[in-house]
Enzyme design. Sequence first.
Site, PDB file in Angstrom:
ATOM      1  N   ASN A   1       3.989   2.359 -10.927  1.00  0.00           N
ATOM      2  CA  ASN A   1       4.782   1.371 -11.646  1.00  0.00           C
ATOM      3  C   ASN A   1       5.146   1.724 -13.081  1.00  0.00           C
ATOM      4  O   ASN A   1       5.952   1.042 -13.699  1.00  0.00           O
ATOM      5  CB  ASN A   1       4.059   0.023 -11.624  1.00  0.00           C
ATOM      6  CG  ASN A   1       4.097  -0.600 -10.254  1.00  0.00           C
ATOM      7  OD1 ASN A   1       5.164  -0.855  -9.736  1.00  0.00           O
ATOM      8  ND2 ASN A   1       2.940  -0.786  -9.645  1.00  0.00           N
TER       9      ASN A   1
ATOM     10  N   LYS B   1       7.157  -5.843   5.833  1.00  0.00           N
ATOM     11  CA  LYS B   1       7.110  -4.835   4.784  1.00  0.00           C
ATOM     12  C   LYS B   1       6.551  -5.481   3.515  1.00  0.00           C
ATOM     13  O   LYS B   1       6.608  -6.698   3.338  1.00  0.00           O
ATOM     14  CB  LYS B   1       8.480  -4.210   4.520  1.00  0.00           C
ATOM     15  CG  LYS B   1       9.562  -5.136   4.062  1.00  0.00           C
ATOM     16  CD  LYS B   1       9.646  -5.386   2.587  1.00  0.00           C
ATOM     17  CE  LYS B   1       9.693  -4.115   1.770  1.00  0.00           C
ATOM     18  NZ  LYS B   1       9.868  -4.450   0.328  1.00  0.00           N
TER      19      LYS B   1
ATOM     20  N   GLU C   1       0.026  -1.238  -3.590  1.00  0.00           N
ATOM     21  CA  GLU C   1       0.337  -0.052  -4.383  1.00  0.00           C
ATOM     22  C   GLU C   1      -0.937   0.547  -4.984  1.00  0.00           C
ATOM     23  O   GLU C   1      -1.631  -0.082  -5.771  1.00  0.00           O
ATOM     24  CB  GLU C   1       1.360  -0.408  -5.463  1.00  0.00           C
ATOM     25  CG  GLU C   1       2.731  -0.660  -4.836  1.00  0.00           C
ATOM     26  CD  GLU C   1       3.757  -1.236  -5.790  1.00  0.00           C
ATOM     27  OE1 GLU C   1       4.946  -1.141  -5.474  1.00  0.00           O
ATOM     28  OE2 GLU C   1       3.371  -1.766  -6.830  1.00  0.00           O
TER      29      GLU C   1
ATOM     30  N   THR D   1       8.435  -6.201  -2.000  1.00  0.00           N
ATOM     31  CA  THR D   1       8.640  -7.613  -1.780  1.00  0.00           C
ATOM     32  C   THR D   1       8.023  -7.843  -0.418  1.00  0.00           C
ATOM     33  O   THR D   1       7.787  -6.908   0.312  1.00  0.00           O
ATOM     34  CB  THR D   1      10.160  -7.912  -1.775  1.00  0.00           C
ATOM     35  OG1 THR D   1      10.425  -9.021  -2.589  1.00  0.00           O
ATOM     36  CG2 THR D   1      10.689  -8.160  -0.389  1.00  0.00           C
TER      37      THR D   1
ATOM     38  N   SER E   1      12.621   4.063 -12.492  1.00  0.00           N
ATOM     39  CA  SER E   1      13.189   3.707 -11.191  1.00  0.00           C
ATOM     40  C   SER E   1      14.608   4.244 -11.106  1.00  0.00           C
ATOM     41  O   SER E   1      15.238   4.511 -12.096  1.00  0.00           O
ATOM     42  CB  SER E   1      13.165   2.197 -11.018  1.00  0.00           C
ATOM     43  OG  SER E   1      13.727   1.582 -12.152  1.00  0.00           O
TER      44      SER E   1
END
EC number: 2.3.1.35
Lengths: 424, 424
Positions: B419, B196, B296, B207, B424
């Site tokens: 981002n 991942k 991303e 990550t 979040s």
Amino acid sequence: MPKQTPKTSKKPMPKKSPLAPKSFPKMPPIDGLWLGAGESGTKYKDRPDVMLVAVEKKSVIAGALTKSSMPSAAVEWCRTLLPKGVVRGVVVNAGNANAFTGKTGDKANYQLAAGAAKALNVLPEEVFVASTGVIGEDLKTPALLKTIANLADGGLSPTAWQNCARAIMTTDTFPKGVTRTTKIGSVEVNLNGIAKGSGMIAPDMATMLAFFFTDADLPPSVLRQLVNDNLPSSFNAITVDSDTSTSDTVLLIATGARKLSGKPIRSIKDPRLKGFNQSLKEAMQELAQQIVRDGEGATKFITVNVSGAADDASARLIALAIANSPLVKTAIAGEDPNWGRVVMAVGKSGEPANRDRLKVKIGDFNIAKNGRVIANYDERPVAKYMKGREIVISVDVGIGKGSSRVWTSDLTHEYISINADYRS
Amino acid sequence: MPKQTPKTSKKPMPKKSPLAPKSFPKMPPIDGLWLGAGESGTKYKDRPDVMLVAVEKKSVIAGALTKSSMPSAAVEWCRTLLPKGVVRGVVVNAGNANAFTGKTGDKANYQLAAGAAKALNVLPEEVFVASTGVIGEDLKTPALLKTIANLADGGLSPTAWQNCARAIMTTDTFPKGVTRTTKIGSVEVNLNGIAKGSGMIAPDMATMLAFFFTDADLPPSVLRQLVNDNLPSSFNAITVDSDTSTSDTVLLIATGARKLSGKPIRSIKDPRLKGFNQSLKEAMQELAQQIVRDGEGATKFITVNVSGAADDASARLIALAIANSPLVKTAIAGEDPNWGRVVMAVGKSGEPANRDRLKVKIGDFNIAKNGRVIANYDERPVAKYMKGREIVISVDVGIGKGSSRVWTSDLTHEYISINADYRS
């Protein structure tokens, strides 16, 4: 029928940065110096794009140049001249960096210096050059030389500071100037500076140039010490996008018109120089900050303070890791007090840090200490603080006494638009 | 009346990356291994977020962990276990990285390992842990332990590869898997991998985790050599946004179920290991590339080849300078063959390069050589090439024989949206 704007459309005029100072400062003449700005029409329409500066005999110079291994022709030219420390003129063109143009570029650069020298009746080796703009394209020297000749022929004045600050702009959204009046011993001296830059660099649109002029009477060796002393806390303490220009240039010129009384000054440690050194530091920091405030797409001015590092150099690398992190910069753009990304950036710097003694502050708010978020952390006031224009992030890495401060801007959609959405 | 979407709105489900592979591969069982995925409900709704792997006695392990000085509790745990090379289980949770959580985090991590160990009837020190997600928040261990216990109690199978690949996702837009069947000597062995990652890291959302499993019969010392041999050209050759995770983890587990004939293999240089090493390299490279393909906001898969450098390490630093340059990445997003930015990036790397021998290629198109653009350069076919999904940039820096290859993605508005635009 409306069509999608094509990628090749003309770039729109960018709006003035929301972080810009209210106005351009009033700048006094510098005895022994004349300057002016002209329009060559080589790249831009209806705006000045050439600056010419003439200084009296016995003027001296020191400076700093990009460390890029792909320097522009102008940078290589200045690098050969700086050790002599002698100057009679400066010529700058905006729109074409004359970088990565091979031997053709070196020749074109010499033609600029020689043209300005002829017009000013000095030697080519006394004329410093800076070029900023597109890289990889040949300079249009005939039009530039004509503009330089016209400027030398009655186009210079002691007061054209703002015009010159405009002439060196590329994607900048406002002209950048600073002025200080101070004393060396009992003699009052003036210090003016102008600069350009809006990406830490985008080779086809930005680069960092800064020019300082004083009427103080100082030898080149002292000017060199002054530049080297103040670079780390000014132009070397800013980053917009971590990219380094082929053309970065900082020059400090002293005409010596205001003669000192007493012995000549030989060292930066001479107590008479304290006020001037402080003024120069302030002026260099102010222009460095103005460049960050004009960072491409910037909506926030960010100060990163690092303390408790192994030494100052280590603190600086940690501060730059935070200031260059796309994740930190996007979080700030999003007004998100995402302190976890700051911890990540400290970790990735590769510098010594003690996870279990790390402290993080945003503004005056303590966020984390001893390796975790503080007890009863209330994010609401921090989130409110993040909506401001000026954001301070402070980190203590819990190792030693090293510290450093770096300035940067946030990473926004507008940065992508400026750099991706339009063909250059 | 329509209102502007507030910053605090729920993040929308991201669309599958346009660079994703067509489908998840069919992966065979690995003898001596069972795995399964469960839903703890601690962070996500209606999706698996816990993976449990159980392997038979005598299984061995090697791996590589983040170099961040702010590692997660799981990374520190794995770092103490890896030297022993013994493994019976792996537990992974997605949604919370258990990073920068102090001693509380270390305790929570031990509880996960101990809980899995109890459920699998092995020792805590035989269970490896990886956690990915938000940093700075305490783990919700009770719910995770319940999910682990349920999985151990009849929830494991030899074939739950795709479910497990989904369970470890955070902002990933597709599950990542790879499989190879090869021979060691005359014995057929299987190698499966799942991973991942979608930012090189965003601590609260991404990550890099990668887990490889084989039924080959190899000692831990050989596994270590295999991982170290292939890391530089795979997971250490990718970058999405230059940010390094607190949690990056690569593990390679061998159950040893398919016994070798002949002498035990002691070294990576054993000729019987050639095919397996090649298969592992391919598998590691494929998963590394899949992570970049899920970068991303990525719309282009970029390969950066650097040759002619002083040595391979220098070539790698130059390649990373190009691959991490926001200006290069935005130019590619904008489909702009802006080779000047590549030259700038080479220059800023600080590595030896000869400006007047530099060569730049985009795809198969020669762009620049001998320090300037080639004669009669026609940008049109290059601009057309830039519209593709796969972009290759090749640079020869004209110094020596060092070379390196790095993969990255472009920098787009979507990266900023992911981002910055949502809390979040």
